[in-house]
Design an enzyme around this catalytic site. Structure first.
Site, mmCIF file in Angstrom:
data_model
loop_
_atom_site.group_PDB
_atom_site.id
_atom_site.type_symbol
_atom_site.label_atom_id
_atom_site.label_comp_id
_atom_site.label_asym_id
_atom_site.label_seq_id
_atom_site.Cartn_x
_atom_site.Cartn_y
_atom_site.Cartn_z
ATOM 1 N N GLU A 1 -1.985 -5.093 -2.036
ATOM 2 C CA GLU A 1 -1.710 -6.070 -0.967
ATOM 3 C C GLU A 1 -2.184 -7.492 -1.269
ATOM 4 O O GLU A 1 -2.289 -8.314 -0.364
ATOM 5 C CB GLU A 1 -2.264 -5.587 0.398
ATOM 6 C CG GLU A 1 -1.675 -4.257 0.895
ATOM 7 C CD GLU A 1 -0.262 -4.338 1.493
ATOM 8 O OE1 GLU A 1 0.264 -5.458 1.629
ATOM 9 O OE2 GLU A 1 0.294 -3.258 1.817
ATOM 10 N N HIS B 1 4.227 1.087 4.134
ATOM 11 C CA HIS B 1 2.835 0.838 3.697
ATOM 12 C C HIS B 1 1.832 1.204 4.791
ATOM 13 O O HIS B 1 0.643 1.332 4.498
ATOM 14 C CB HIS B 1 2.640 -0.616 3.201
ATOM 15 C CG HIS B 1 2.527 -1.654 4.277
ATOM 16 N ND1 HIS B 1 1.856 -2.844 4.098
ATOM 17 C CD2 HIS B 1 3.022 -1.691 5.541
ATOM 18 C CE1 HIS B 1 1.934 -3.576 5.200
ATOM 19 N NE2 HIS B 1 2.624 -2.898 6.081
ATOM 20 N N HIS C 1 -6.725 -1.319 7.935
ATOM 21 C CA HIS C 1 -5.762 -0.442 8.621
ATOM 22 C C HIS C 1 -5.945 1.007 8.180
ATOM 23 O O HIS C 1 -6.458 1.272 7.088
ATOM 24 C CB HIS C 1 -4.337 -0.885 8.264
ATOM 25 C CG HIS C 1 -4.099 -2.351 8.470
ATOM 26 N ND1 HIS C 1 -4.205 -3.265 7.448
ATOM 27 C CD2 HIS C 1 -3.787 -3.047 9.587
ATOM 28 C CE1 HIS C 1 -3.961 -4.485 7.928
ATOM 29 N NE2 HIS C 1 -3.707 -4.385 9.224
ATOM 30 N N ASP D 1 -6.883 -6.495 2.238
ATOM 31 C CA ASP D 1 -7.044 -6.961 3.623
ATOM 32 C C ASP D 1 -8.255 -6.338 4.311
ATOM 33 O O ASP D 1 -8.598 -6.713 5.435
ATOM 34 C CB ASP D 1 -5.745 -6.822 4.437
ATOM 35 C CG ASP D 1 -5.367 -5.385 4.793
ATOM 36 O OD1 ASP D 1 -6.244 -4.529 4.930
ATOM 37 O OD2 ASP D 1 -4.145 -5.145 4.958
ATOM 38 N N ASP E 1 -7.405 -1.864 -0.324
ATOM 39 C CA ASP E 1 -6.466 -2.843 0.235
ATOM 40 C C ASP E 1 -7.274 -4.127 0.443
ATOM 41 O O ASP E 1 -8.274 -4.113 1.178
ATOM 42 C CB ASP E 1 -5.927 -2.278 1.558
ATOM 43 C CG ASP E 1 -4.898 -3.169 2.235
ATOM 44 O OD1 ASP E 1 -4.935 -4.397 2.034
ATOM 45 O OD2 ASP E 1 -4.072 -2.618 2.991
ATOM 46 N N ASP F 1 -3.314 3.217 7.863
ATOM 47 C CA ASP F 1 -2.154 3.601 7.029
ATOM 48 C C ASP F 1 -1.835 5.094 7.110
ATOM 49 O O ASP F 1 -1.459 5.727 6.114
ATOM 50 C CB ASP F 1 -2.361 3.162 5.570
ATOM 51 C CG ASP F 1 -2.393 1.643 5.415
ATOM 52 O OD1 ASP F 1 -2.045 0.935 6.386
ATOM 53 O OD2 ASP F 1 -2.775 1.165 4.335
ATOM 54 N N ASP G 1 -9.909 -0.525 3.828
ATOM 55 C CA ASP G 1 -8.732 -1.144 4.447
ATOM 56 C C ASP G 1 -9.092 -1.606 5.861
ATOM 57 O O ASP G 1 -9.954 -1.011 6.516
ATOM 58 C CB ASP G 1 -7.616 -0.065 4.552
ATOM 59 C CG ASP G 1 -6.210 -0.638 4.590
ATOM 60 O OD1 ASP G 1 -6.009 -1.680 5.225
ATOM 61 O OD2 ASP G 1 -5.312 -0.003 4.002
ATOM 62 N N HIS H 1 0.795 -1.227 0.000
ATOM 63 C CA HIS H 1 0.000 0.000 0.000
ATOM 64 C C HIS H 1 0.831 1.282 0.000
ATOM 65 O O HIS H 1 0.262 2.376 -0.143
ATOM 66 C CB HIS H 1 -1.003 -0.015 1.161
ATOM 67 C CG HIS H 1 -2.339 0.534 0.789
ATOM 68 N ND1 HIS H 1 -3.481 0.296 1.522
ATOM 69 C CD2 HIS H 1 -2.731 1.335 -0.247
ATOM 70 C CE1 HIS H 1 -4.510 0.926 0.953
ATOM 71 N NE2 HIS H 1 -4.079 1.565 -0.120
HETATM 72 N N1 LIG Z 1 -1.250 -1.468 4.017
HETATM 73 C C1 LIG Z 1 -1.214 -2.249 5.087
HETATM 74 N N2 LIG Z 1 -1.524 -3.512 5.011
HETATM 75 N N3 LIG Z 1 -0.832 -1.686 6.234
HETATM 76 C C2 LIG Z 1 -0.662 -2.363 7.481
HETATM 77 C C3 LIG Z 1 -0.112 -1.438 8.517
HETATM 78 C C4 LIG Z 1 0.031 -2.078 9.854
HETATM 79 C C5 LIG Z 1 0.525 -1.187 10.962
HETATM 80 N N4 LIG Z 1 -0.464 -0.193 11.321
HETATM 81 C C6 LIG Z 1 1.843 -0.502 10.596
HETATM 82 O O1 LIG Z 1 1.891 0.710 10.485
HETATM 83 O O2 LIG Z 1 2.829 -1.161 10.397
HETATM 84 MN MN LIG Z 2 -3.448 -0.621 3.520
HETATM 85 MN MN LIG Z 3 -4.406 -3.081 5.295
#
Ligand SMILES: NC(=[NH2+])NCCC[C@H](N)C(=O)O
Ligand SMILES: [Mn+2]
Ligand SMILES: [Mn+2]
Length: 312
Positions: free
Chosen positions: A281, A149, A134, A238, A236, A136, A132, A109
């Site tokens: 992702e 990411h 998350h 996920d 994303d 990010d 997402d 990402h």
């Molecule tokens: N694009 C993603 N899958 N991001 C996951 C980030 C997970 C976590 N918040 C980090 O900053 O490391």
């Molecule tokens: Mn993401």
């Molecule tokens: Mn994510």
């Protein structure tokens, strides 16, 4: 040109490959664009009536890898991420300015640094729907992992501490032009940021409570109240439940169903304002072959969904 794509000049989709894994530690996510193309995505989009071009960027990205790339201000591989995302940004900008729909295939990402910069430079009044698990939006100062990411939105929103490698990123994204759907794993530092900036976020709790139809409507009411602004979707995989998209680097249980994920794409394209999208992702080397295939397939399915107006 069907009138539903109000902002595009032709039924032309530019697929931009972003075969890149440098924003996080798990190898394999860089193989997703080729895997999705091998699955037949270009032909599928042609069958939907689009002219398709594809820039794979395989060699370009290999050539951008620096010999040395030490961690700077907590961020891992900053030079590589910066160089790749700046290139992606220029490619996305150019294609968006040509009136094409830009579909970027990640990659992790971090590539959204490029896609969002590029789209917002072509369409400065655009809004961003970020789907997402998350947020990010970690800054160099808040990130625990150092994986970029997890940070793109802090740079795009202009809240990241100054970083020598990312001075090219313009703070193009206003807090009221960003909305999240699907969140369920947000770091403490990110929660603070979302609160302080007043960023609108619909978590899985809200999806359960109100249903995906109402959520997308409320999300659009917030970032695009008059339904007249261009929309970029950053999806994303996920965000989807791991049972739907298992092969991804940071899976979190309790995600969007197959239909909820697709509904978001359908509702956005039906506004006639969707001008670009990222699918990121997908990691085809994680888990077994069947999981990888399922994840590639759902990635392609979401991409197709972004390019056809659905009859209601
Ligand atoms: N694009 C993603 N899958 N991001 C996951 C980030 C997970 C976590 N918040 C980090 O900053 O490391
Ligand atoms: Mn993401
Ligand atoms: Mn994510």
């Amino acid at each position: 040109m069907p009138e539903e794509f109000k902002l595009l000049s032709s039924q032309h989709v530019a697929i931009v490959g972003a075969p890149f894994s440098g924003g996080q530690p798990r190898k394999g996510v860089e193989t997703a664009p080729a895997a999705m193309m091998n699955f037949g995505l270009a032909n599928q989009l042609k069958e939907l009536g689009w002219t398709v071009e594809f820039q794979d960027n395989e060699q370009e990205i290999v050539e951008l890898e620096p010999a040395q790339d030490p961690t700077v201000l907590n961020l891992k591989q900053p030079k590589f991420v910066s160089a790749v995302t700046e290139m992606i940004s220029n490619q996305v900008r150019e294609r968006a300015l040509q009136g094409k729909f830009v579909l970027t295939l990640g990659g992790d990402h971090s590539i959204a640094l490029g896609t969002v910069s590029g789209v917002f430079s072509a369409y400065p009044d655009a809004c961003l729907v970020w789907v997402d698990a998350h947020a990010d939006i970690n800054t160099p100062g808040t990130t625990d992992s150092g994986n970029i990411h997890g940070c793109p939105l802090s740079f795009l929103a202009g809240i990241a501490e100054e970083h020598p490698d990312f001075s090219w990123v313009k703070p193009c994204l206003k807090a009221n032009r960003l909305v999240y759907i699907g969140l369920r794993d947000v770091d403490d530092g990110e929660k603070k940021i979302l609160k302080e900036l007043g960023i609108k976020a619909f978590s899985m709790h809200h999806v359960d409570q109100l249903g995906i139809g109402k959520i997308v409507e409320q999300a659009l009411d917030y970032v695009n109240p008059d339904r007249n602004l261009p929309i970029h979707l950053s999806f994303d995989v996920d965000a989807l439940d791991p049972s739907v998209a298992p092969s991804t680097g940071t899976p979190v249980r309790g995600g969007l169903s197959f239909r909820e994920g697709h509904y978001i794409c359908e509702a956005l394209v039906n506004t006639g304002l969707l001008v670009s999208a990222d699918i990121v992702e997908v990691n085809p080397v994680l888990l077994d072959e069947e999981s990888a295939f399922q994840t590639i397939q759902v990635g392609c399915s979401l991409a197709r969904c972004c390019l056809v107006k659905i009859g209601v």
